[in-house]
Design an enzyme around this catalytic site. Structure first.
Site, mmCIF file in Angstrom:
data_model
loop_
_atom_site.group_PDB
_atom_site.id
_atom_site.type_symbol
_atom_site.label_atom_id
_atom_site.label_comp_id
_atom_site.label_asym_id
_atom_site.label_seq_id
_atom_site.Cartn_x
_atom_site.Cartn_y
_atom_site.Cartn_z
ATOM 1 N N LYS A 155 0.918 -0.546 0.180
ATOM 2 C CA LYS A 155 -0.322 -0.234 -0.149
ATOM 3 C C LYS A 155 0.901 1.457 0.031
ATOM 4 C CE LYS A 155 -3.775 2.320 0.005
ATOM 5 N NZ LYS A 155 -4.750 2.725 -0.376
ATOM 6 N N GLY A 179 -7.670 7.603 -2.196
ATOM 7 C CA GLY A 179 -7.093 8.517 -1.260
ATOM 8 C C GLY A 179 -5.876 8.333 -0.562
ATOM 9 N N CYS A 220 -2.362 7.962 -9.087
ATOM 10 C CA CYS A 220 -3.146 8.451 -8.404
ATOM 11 C C CYS A 220 -3.742 8.623 -8.731
ATOM 12 C CB CYS A 220 -2.877 7.954 -6.791
ATOM 13 S SG CYS A 220 -4.377 8.361 -6.138
ATOM 14 N N GLY A 250 -9.979 -4.170 -12.558
ATOM 15 C CA GLY A 250 -10.499 -5.474 -12.452
ATOM 16 C C GLY A 250 -10.290 -5.513 -14.174
ATOM 17 N N THR A 299 -7.009 -6.339 -7.586
ATOM 18 C CA THR A 299 -8.041 -6.940 -8.104
ATOM 19 C C THR A 299 -8.828 -7.975 -7.962
ATOM 20 O OG1 THR A 299 -9.138 -4.520 -8.528
ATOM 21 C CG2 THR A 299 -10.317 -5.799 -8.572
#
Lengths: 321, 255
Positions: A63, A90, A148, A235, A284
């Protein structure tokens, strides 16, 4: 290599044992195998320790870590879409100090390669995260999150401008000799430009693609389904976009390309590897099947045995164009 | 926490759009506590993509069985509602933090709204098994949405419907507000946000502890993705999956 007749066992003879070499080199780093788990989908690894053999993974891309702790975006942060999902997390994370104190020891004790995903609002933030992790003993590699779509400043603002990608890559390059990966955004006109900028500025590899900006509206309530209105699409719906990006990048740069976006099965990963990737990340798909990455790995190995492909790096040469 | 392939044992309709699913839950998978949940993959492939979270509604260790109460809402729950006994189920659980038992000397009041009935039924059964008396209040829009066959037997069970078609007219929160102010109540609840918010106001005013099981969209279900954020009054968020789903209801920002 691999698919010509010379490498096949003669008819009638017992098949000779064939053990493909699954290792992958990324700059100074060797991954035991090409399959990692994508940043943002796997926490810092331990969250999934009860559900799969983490050490069988080639790499865990953590992460994102930012200098300051981030609470993240307002809820709702998730919306499912056809064969995909939108997120606007976020970059919620405990911050650099807590990462070094609480997460790094467990990551160090693991056999998998740890690639820390680094994010920031300003150039100095990226440098500081890497410098302080280096000062704390370092990790195997860094992945710069310049893509991001869910933060107001930094993030994608860096990743859509080749000059800014170059700046942040150069700055972090000076802070570490370890493998440096730049994660590219698909939210650009020509992803080869940011890939070339990363390569020219000292990146050891690029990873592609981050999520694609998307939006969904609840027709009943007439509200956007995410509190932030837009989010990042991931995905299976994303896969063709990612495969095309990797194909184009791999023909524009000489450094390795790590492919991601909608990989759920070994065939999905092989699409990326054939299109030009040197390694892959499963993201995902882990949400639906926590063991997805290991099944992808098993399937790649089986495919390499079946097709007598000696090295992962040979797969990209097998695309028939 | 384990991922297991198991099977559906039976399915029955318990109210309009509500189904009780009884499934094999082997002892090796760990005993779920009231308030904990599992995630279920409706079917392989990309659509629906994500696993769906469901709270346990009961667990029978002797029979290796557990139940869920589901409501048909979207593609995944519609697919579940059409499953037949023997259908294979891909489950991950038990997940999250369940309800903590009430302190001695408090009077537990269990409040369920709509589809929140499952975990509250499980808590009632757990308290019954421990010999702890509790009051059970169920609120629903109308009689057709009340799973009457699942309601606990015994004293202290009350139903409220918005239209008065079953039980007393009004909401579950009205029933809680009608309790004596000086009672030493401990609130336990799961239901729609307006009900949860109303209970929060009552709990705050009367100084009652309030354990609230929250419901959010989830991606991972194991605390990794930060997707199921529940906003807190003091700022920041809790994760419904790993910090909850049972949270201190007085800390949650309900509105």
């Amino acid at each position: 290599m691999g698919l010509n007749d010379a490498t096949r066992a003669p008819v009638g003879a017992a098949p000779e044992p064939f053990a493909p070499d699954l290792s992958v080199r990324i700059g100074p780093l060797t991954l035991a195998n090409p399959v990692g788990v994508a940043s943002g989908t796997f926490g810092y690894g331990e969250e999934y320790a009860a559900l799969l053999d983490l050490d069988a993974l080639g790499a865990v891309y953590t992460k994102a870590v930012t200098v300051e702790p981030r609470a993240g975006n307002p809820a709702p942060r998730l919306a499912e879409t056809p064969c995909g999902m939108l997120n606007s997390i976020g970059l919620a994370n405990p911050g650099l100090v807590a990462f070094i104190r609480d997460k790094l020891p467990a990551l160090r004790a693991r056999r998998f390669r740890t690639v820390v995903n680094v994010a920031g609002a300003a150039l100095d933030d990226y440098v500081r995260v890497v410098e302080e992790i280096e000062a704390a003993g370092g990790v195997d590699a860094y992945e710069l999150n310049v893509s991001c779509p869910n933060v107001k400043s930094g993030g994608m603002a860096f990743g859509t401008d080749p000059a800014l990608v170059a700046l942040v890559t150069e700055a972090v390059r000076r802070a570490t000799k370890r493998a440096l990966v730049v994660k590219l955004s698909p939210n650009v006109t020509d992803i080869r430009e940011t890939a070339r900028a990363a390569e020219a500025s000292g990146a050891d590899a690029v990873s592609a693609i981050n999520t694609l900006v998307g939006m969904a509206v609840d027709v009943k309530t007439r509200r956007p389904r995410l509190a932030m209105k837009t989010g990042g699409l991931s995905g299976p719906a994303l896969r063709p976009v990612g495969v095309a990006a990797v194909y184009r990048i791999s023909r524009a740069v000489k450094i390795p390309v790590i492919g991601l976006g909608g990989i759920a099965t070994a065939d999905d990963a092989l699409e990326y590897l054939l299109a030009g990737a040197d390694a892959v990340q499963v993201g995902t798909a882990t949400f639906a099947d926590p063991g997805a990455a290991l099944r992808v790995l098993e399937g790649i190995e089986a495919w390499m045995r079946q097709n007598r492909v000696a090295r992962v790096a040979d797969i990209k040469g097998l695309l028939i164009e | 926490m384990v991922r297991i392939d198991t099977e559906l044992l039976s399915k029955r309709r318990v109210a309009e759009g509500y189904f009780e699913l009884r499934l094999r839950w082997p002892s090796g998978a760990g005993a779920p506590a009231a308030g904990q949940f599992l995630t279920l993959r409706a079917r392989g492939g990309g659509d629906p993509l994500l696993r769906r979270p469901f709270a346990f509604a009961s667990h029978d260790a002797a029979e290796d069985e557990a139940t869920l109460v589901i409501q048909e809402r979207g593609s995944a729950t519609r697919a579940l509602a059409t499953l037949e006994p023997g259908a294979k189920l891909d489950l991950l659980g038990p997940l999250g933090r369940g309800f903590a038992f009430p302190e001695r000397g408090t009077e537990p009041v269990l409040v369920a709204g709509g589809i929140g009935v499952g975990p509250v039924l499980f808590l009632r059964a757990s308290l019954d098994a421990a010999g702890v008396a509790s009051r059970f209040i169920l609120g629903a829009r109308t009689a057709a949405l009340v799973p009457e066959s699942l309601l606990p037997r015994g004293a202290g069970v009350e139903v409220r419907t918005d239209d008065g078609s079953l039980g007393t007219r009004g909401t579950a929160a009205d029933a809680v507000a009608a309790l004596p102010r000086d009672a030493r109540v401990a609130l336990f609840a799961c239901g729609p946000k307006p009900m949860m918010a109303a209970l929060d106001r009552i709990a705050a005013e009367r100084g009652w502890p309030y354990q609230a099981a929250v419901e959010e969209w989830m991606a991972c279900g194991v605390g990794a993705c930060m997707g199921c954020a529940v906003p807190l009054k003091g700022g920041g968020y809790s994760r419904a999956c790993a910090d909850g789903p049972v949270l201190d209801g007085r800390l949650v920002k309900w509105d």
